[in-house]
Design a protein around this motif. Structure first.
Motif, PDB file in Angstrom:
ATOM      1  N   TYR A  61       0.858  -1.186   0.000  1.00  0.00           N
ATOM      2  CA  TYR A  61       0.000   0.000   0.000  1.00  0.00           C
ATOM      3  C   TYR A  61       0.893   1.235   0.000  1.00  0.00           C
ATOM      4  CZ  TYR A  61      -3.903   3.101   1.016  1.00  0.00           C
ATOM      5  OH  TYR A  61      -4.851   4.097   0.938  1.00  0.00           O
ATOM      6  N   THR A  62       0.862   1.984  -1.099  1.00  0.00           N
ATOM      7  CA  THR A  62       1.836   3.056  -1.319  1.00  0.00           C
ATOM      8  C   THR A  62       1.361   4.384  -0.738  1.00  0.00           C
ATOM      9  OG1 THR A  62       0.836   3.422  -3.486  1.00  0.00           O
ATOM     10  CG2 THR A  62       2.752   1.981  -3.389  1.00  0.00           C
ATOM     11  N   GLY A  63       1.085   4.413   0.550  1.00  0.00           N
ATOM     12  CA  GLY A  63       0.660   5.640   1.203  1.00  0.00           C
ATOM     13  C   GLY A  63       1.221   5.725   2.609  1.00  0.00           C
ATOM     14  N   GLY A  64       1.412   6.949   3.105  1.00  0.00           N
ATOM     15  CA  GLY A  64       1.904   7.122   4.462  1.00  0.00           C
ATOM     16  C   GLY A  64       2.018   8.596   4.832  1.00  0.00           C
ATOM     17  N   TRP A  65       2.140   8.871   6.132  1.00  0.00           N
ATOM     18  CA  TRP A  65       2.276  10.240   6.641  1.00  0.00           C
ATOM     19  C   TRP A  65       3.710  10.709   6.482  1.00  0.00           C
ATOM     20  CZ3 TRP A  65      -2.048  12.821   7.484  1.00  0.00           C
ATOM     21  CH2 TRP A  65      -3.201  12.102   7.768  1.00  0.00           C
ATOM     22  N   HIS A  66       3.861  12.023   6.189  1.00  0.00           N
ATOM     23  CA  HIS A  66       5.186  12.565   5.883  1.00  0.00           C
ATOM     24  C   HIS A  66       5.242  14.030   6.308  1.00  0.00           C
ATOM     25  CE1 HIS A  66       8.969  12.939   3.604  1.00  0.00           C
ATOM     26  NE2 HIS A  66       8.497  14.085   3.153  1.00  0.00           N
ATOM     27  N   HIS A  67       5.708  14.308   7.528  1.00  0.00           N
ATOM     28  CA  HIS A  67       5.899  15.666   8.043  1.00  0.00           C
ATOM     29  C   HIS A  67       4.592  16.475   7.944  1.00  0.00           C
ATOM     30  CE1 HIS A  67      10.210  14.962   8.479  1.00  0.00           C
ATOM     31  NE2 HIS A  67      10.177  14.390   7.277  1.00  0.00           N
ATOM     32  N   HIS A  68       4.702  17.761   7.553  1.00  0.00           N
ATOM     33  CA  HIS A  68       3.531  18.636   7.467  1.00  0.00           C
ATOM     34  C   HIS A  68       3.782  19.689   6.392  1.00  0.00           C
ATOM     35  CE1 HIS A  68       5.867  21.711   9.608  1.00  0.00           C
ATOM     36  NE2 HIS A  68       6.203  20.770  10.472  1.00  0.00           N
ATOM     37  N   ASP A  69       2.702  20.381   5.986  1.00  0.00           N
ATOM     38  CA  ASP A  69       2.854  21.418   4.960  1.00  0.00           C
ATOM     39  C   ASP A  69       3.204  22.746   5.624  1.00  0.00           C
ATOM     40  OD1 ASP A  69       0.543  22.394   6.085  1.00  0.00           O
ATOM     41  OD2 ASP A  69      -0.720  22.089   4.327  1.00  0.00           O
ATOM     42  N   LYS A  70       3.243  23.810   4.838  1.00  0.00           N
ATOM     43  CA  LYS A  70       3.658  25.116   5.349  1.00  0.00           C
ATOM     44  C   LYS A  70       2.680  25.687   6.370  1.00  0.00           C
ATOM     45  CE  LYS A  70       6.579  26.765   1.577  1.00  0.00           C
ATOM     46  NZ  LYS A  70       6.841  27.860   0.607  1.00  0.00           N
ATOM     47  N   GLU A  71       1.442  25.237   6.353  1.00  0.00           N
ATOM     48  CA  GLU A  71       0.440  25.721   7.307  1.00  0.00           C
ATOM     49  C   GLU A  71       0.375  24.866   8.557  1.00  0.00           C
ATOM     50  OE1 GLU A  71      -3.349  26.761   5.494  1.00  0.00           O
ATOM     51  OE2 GLU A  71      -2.398  26.687   3.527  1.00  0.00           O
ATOM     52  N   GLY A  72       1.260  23.885   8.676  1.00  0.00           N
ATOM     53  CA  GLY A  72       1.261  23.018   9.841  1.00  0.00           C
ATOM     54  C   GLY A  72       0.310  21.852   9.749  1.00  0.00           C
ATOM     55  N   ARG A  73      -0.363  21.677   8.609  1.00  0.00           N
ATOM     56  CA  ARG A  73      -1.275  20.555   8.451  1.00  0.00           C
ATOM     57  C   ARG A  73      -0.499  19.262   8.237  1.00  0.00           C
ATOM     58  NH1 ARG A  73      -4.954  23.485   3.814  1.00  0.00           N
ATOM     59  NH2 ARG A  73      -6.266  24.782   5.171  1.00  0.00           N
ATOM     60  N   PRO A  74      -0.943  18.158   8.848  1.00  0.00           N
ATOM     61  CA  PRO A  74      -0.294  16.870   8.576  1.00  0.00           C
ATOM     62  C   PRO A  74      -0.339  16.579   7.077  1.00  0.00           C
ATOM     63  CG  PRO A  74      -1.803  16.683  10.438  1.00  0.00           C
ATOM     64  CD  PRO A  74      -2.036  18.036   9.837  1.00  0.00           C
ATOM     65  N   LEU A  75       0.739  16.002   6.568  1.00  0.00           N
ATOM     66  CA  LEU A  75       0.861  15.737   5.135  1.00  0.00           C
ATOM     67  C   LEU A  75       0.821  14.233   4.892  1.00  0.00           C
ATOM     68  CD1 LEU A  75       1.419  16.646   2.205  1.00  0.00           C
ATOM     69  CD2 LEU A  75       3.865  16.582   2.760  1.00  0.00           C
ATOM     70  N   TYR A  76      -0.139  13.798   4.063  1.00  0.00           N
ATOM     71  CA  TYR A  76      -0.240  12.379   3.698  1.00  0.00           C
ATOM     72  C   TYR A  76       0.116  12.229   2.223  1.00  0.00           C
ATOM     73  CZ  TYR A  76      -1.865   7.562   3.534  1.00  0.00           C
ATOM     74  OH  TYR A  76      -1.917   6.194   3.401  1.00  0.00           O
ATOM     75  N   ILE A  77       0.983  11.276   1.931  1.00  0.00           N
ATOM     76  CA  ILE A  77       1.439  11.040   0.562  1.00  0.00           C
ATOM     77  C   ILE A  77       0.899   9.705   0.078  1.00  0.00           C
ATOM     78  CG2 ILE A  77       3.464  10.598  -0.883  1.00  0.00           C
ATOM     79  CD1 ILE A  77       4.983  12.629   0.727  1.00  0.00           C
ATOM     80  N   LEU A  78       0.322   9.722  -1.133  1.00  0.00           N
ATOM     81  CA  LEU A  78      -0.213   8.517  -1.754  1.00  0.00           C
ATOM     82  C   LEU A  78       0.368   8.400  -3.158  1.00  0.00           C
ATOM     83  CD1 LEU A  78      -2.188   6.111  -1.558  1.00  0.00           C
ATOM     84  CD2 LEU A  78      -3.936   7.600  -2.574  1.00  0.00           C
TER      85      LEU A  78
END
Length: 597
Positions: free
Chosen positions: A209-226
């Motif tokens: 499954y090619t998805g996972g959490w990865h740091h956050h964006d410039k606004e502090g939102r959690p970043l999920y990559i798929l």
């Protein structure tokens, strides 16, 4: 029409005054212009509201100019009848003058909510945890929470969660309450509150499954990559079933809510949603496998209903030409407010102005997108067929995905190919196919003819088309033996030899209207002339040929030219920024095909 402004004490703070204004309109008959009269009345109603606000603000300014910052609460005398209209202005004055320094009494029921302050009207709490709210929005939140406390037993959701449902329905109390109650019932039935503690991801998901959490964006939102283009959706569905994939996606959403709470504490400002980055490099017709798309639509439906306003932004990168086909199938099931958060980039346009760097810091851009940050999201790959589960296993677990008869089985005999005809009215339509070679080797062809092939005759005894019936499926032949290739019909796709066990997906953009015939032909192994002694491979081949039968399971679908061309046109214009992928049309008359295994 009647308009009546009414003032009442705020349900949580009696030093505040709430104003509500309602109107009623009853049109018996107006010569067919009832809708026009209604619009005029609504315009008058809006003007009345505006005027009432101006009057209240006028008297508040007058008091402020006189140096009056506090007005005692009006109380009727014991011998005088109460009058709500006489107290309206006094309450409004007090509301404005004392809103900044009023001391609010805590509600006993609110002490049951863990991790939130007792005083729900505290300005610092609103700014710190909820974000900017108008007085009306704040009032809707408090009233909905109070209603939940009175009507629901057990755990009451936090204010942040209630706000998501209110925002999803533009703070319409009735609509928000309806979807929130449905979601709370759903969470209780499926024990979703305990999902993160009870759900253990199967190893096949961890690996493929090619998805996972990865740091956050410039606004502090959690970043999920798929990395959707690298994911074997068909393999995951066949290995796990629809329910396991759904539970995994729900666990991702629950983890996202938890990370939003953590980031709210870290950054000192309300963060209620996350950013999702979807990389489509590698996306092809393999991802348009119908059961996989069906599973995706169900997942979208469940997430939309129970996690509204949790997606802050969706960045779609490296969208290929096949993406509009997938978008055409999926977009109608996505809420309009959610679609507005989509940013679509074709090719490598995400690297330019208005691209990825506007939303994500350079230090956290993943390595596979040209950044320097190592990303731990699995690279995916094809799920081994040894991990596939049979239809019986999935059926025993009450998974409806594979039990539906969207696939058809057919037998292919030596000298008797199996054929399917599709009539195309509009040029530039898209023919898609997906088939598994269950037994033997076959050669796949696609033909075009202006003439309609003669359909098999119907058996009057059974009322069905006549065909060769076998335990493994049916065989239907459509191309007349008297037809000549190149004269009566033409080949529009190069022959494709498919081995036993292979899965094949592909598409063809039609150039002409007419009749298109998909054909699966028995593949005969060529004999060996190099030696008089038979080789082992030849013996095995002869044993295979001796059965004179192959078996395929197939599904085919036609996508209309208007939808396909409209989606393609919009994608080509979306080099950066948001694209609604509208239904504008353009001429795409060339033929193209995409085949993957």
């Amino acid at each position: 029409i009647g308009i009546m402004p009414v003032g009442s004490a705020h349900p949580e703070n009696e030093d505040w005054t709430c104003f509500e204004q309602s109107a009623s309109l009853d049109i018996k008959s107006f010569f067919g212009f009832e809708s026009t009269v209604e619009k005029i009345a609504m315009k008058q109603y809006a003007s009345s509201i505006k005027k009432g606000k101006e009057i209240i603000e006028f008297y508040l300014n007058q008091l402020e100019e006189e140096g009056i910052s506090h007005v005692p609460r009006w109380t009727p005398s014991l011998d005088a009848p109460s009058s709500s209209s006489s107290s309206t202005l006094a309450d409004a004055t007090q509301s404005e003058a004392t809103s900044n320094d009023a001391t609010n009494q805590p509600d006993d029921q609110m002490e049951n909510q863990t991790g939130t302050p007792d005083d729900k009207l505290d300005a610092d709490y609103i700014k710190r945890y909820l974000g900017d709210l108008t007085p009306l929005q704040e009032s809707c939140l408090i009233r909905l929470r109070q209603w939940l406390q009175e009507s629901h037993k057990g755990k009451i959701p936090k204010d942040e969660h209630i706000l998501r449902f209110l925002r999803a329905r533009d703070f319409n109390m009735e609509k928000a309450r309806e979807i929130l109650c449905q979601s709370l019932t759903w969470r209780k039935q499926h024990q979703v509150d305990y999902l993160l503690e009870t759900w253990t991801s199967p190893q096949v998901l961890s690996d493929y499954y090619t998805g996972g959490w990865h740091h956050h964006d410039k606004e502090g939102r959690p970043l999920y990559i798929l990395r959707l283009g690298q994911m074997d959706t068909k393999g995951l569905v066949r290995a796990l079933g629809e329910e396991s994939l759904l539970r995994h996606v729900l666990s991702i959403n629950e983890e996202g809510l938890r990370r939003c709470e953590e980031n709210t504490k870290v950054f000192g400002r309300p963060i209620s949603c996350w950013t999702c980055l979807v990389d489509l490099e590698g996306l092809n017709m393999r991802h348009l496998w119908r059961p996989g798309v069906k599973a995706l639509l169900r997942i979208i439906e469940v997430v939309e209903a129970n996690y509204p306003e949790t997606l802050g932004r969706l960045l779609i990168l490296r969208a290929p030409r096949v993406f509009p086909v997938l978008w055409t199938l999926v977009s109608p099931f996505i809420d309009e407010n959610t679609r507005k958060k989509f940013l679509i980039y074709a090719g490598n346009d995400y690297q330019g102005p208005g691209g990825l760097l506007d939303y994500i810091d350079k230090e956290v851009i993943p390595d596979f997108l040209g950044g320097e940050c190592m990303c731990e999201v699995p690279e995916g790959g094809l799920v081994p067929k040894s991990l596939y589960r049979t239809a019986e296993e999935l059926e025993n677990e009450d998974i409806s995905l594979w039990t539906e008869t969207i696939y058809q089985s057919a037998s292919v005999f030596k000298g008797a190919p199996h054929e399917v005809v599709l009539e195309i009215i509009d040029a530039a339509s898209v023919i898609t196919w997906d088939f598994d070679v269950c037994k033997g080797d076959v050669v796949f062809h696609l033909y075009h003819s202006k003439r309609a092939p003669q359909l098999p005759r119907k058996d009057p005894l059974v009322g069905q088309h006549s065909s060769i019936t076998t335990p493994g499926g049916n065989n239907v032949q459509l191309i007349d033996k008297s037809w000549t290739l190149g004269l009566d019909y033409s080949m529009v796709e190069s022959p494709l030899t498919c081995k036993e066990g292979e899965s094949v997906q592909g598409s063809h953009v039609t150039r002409w209207p007419g009749f298109y015939i998909l054909q699966w032909r028995f593949h005969t192994m060529p004999g060996s002339a190099s030696t008089n002694l038979p080789r082992v491979d030849d013996v095995l081949a002869s044993l295979q040929v001796s059965s004179h039968k192959c078996k395929v399971m197939y599904y085919t679908e036609v996508i209309g030219s208007e939808d396909f061309r409209g989606s393609m046109t919009s994608l080509e214009s979306s080099h950066s920024g948001f694209s609604q992928l509208s239904h504008a049309t353009s001429n795409h008359s060339q033929s193209s095909s995409m085949i993957s295994r």
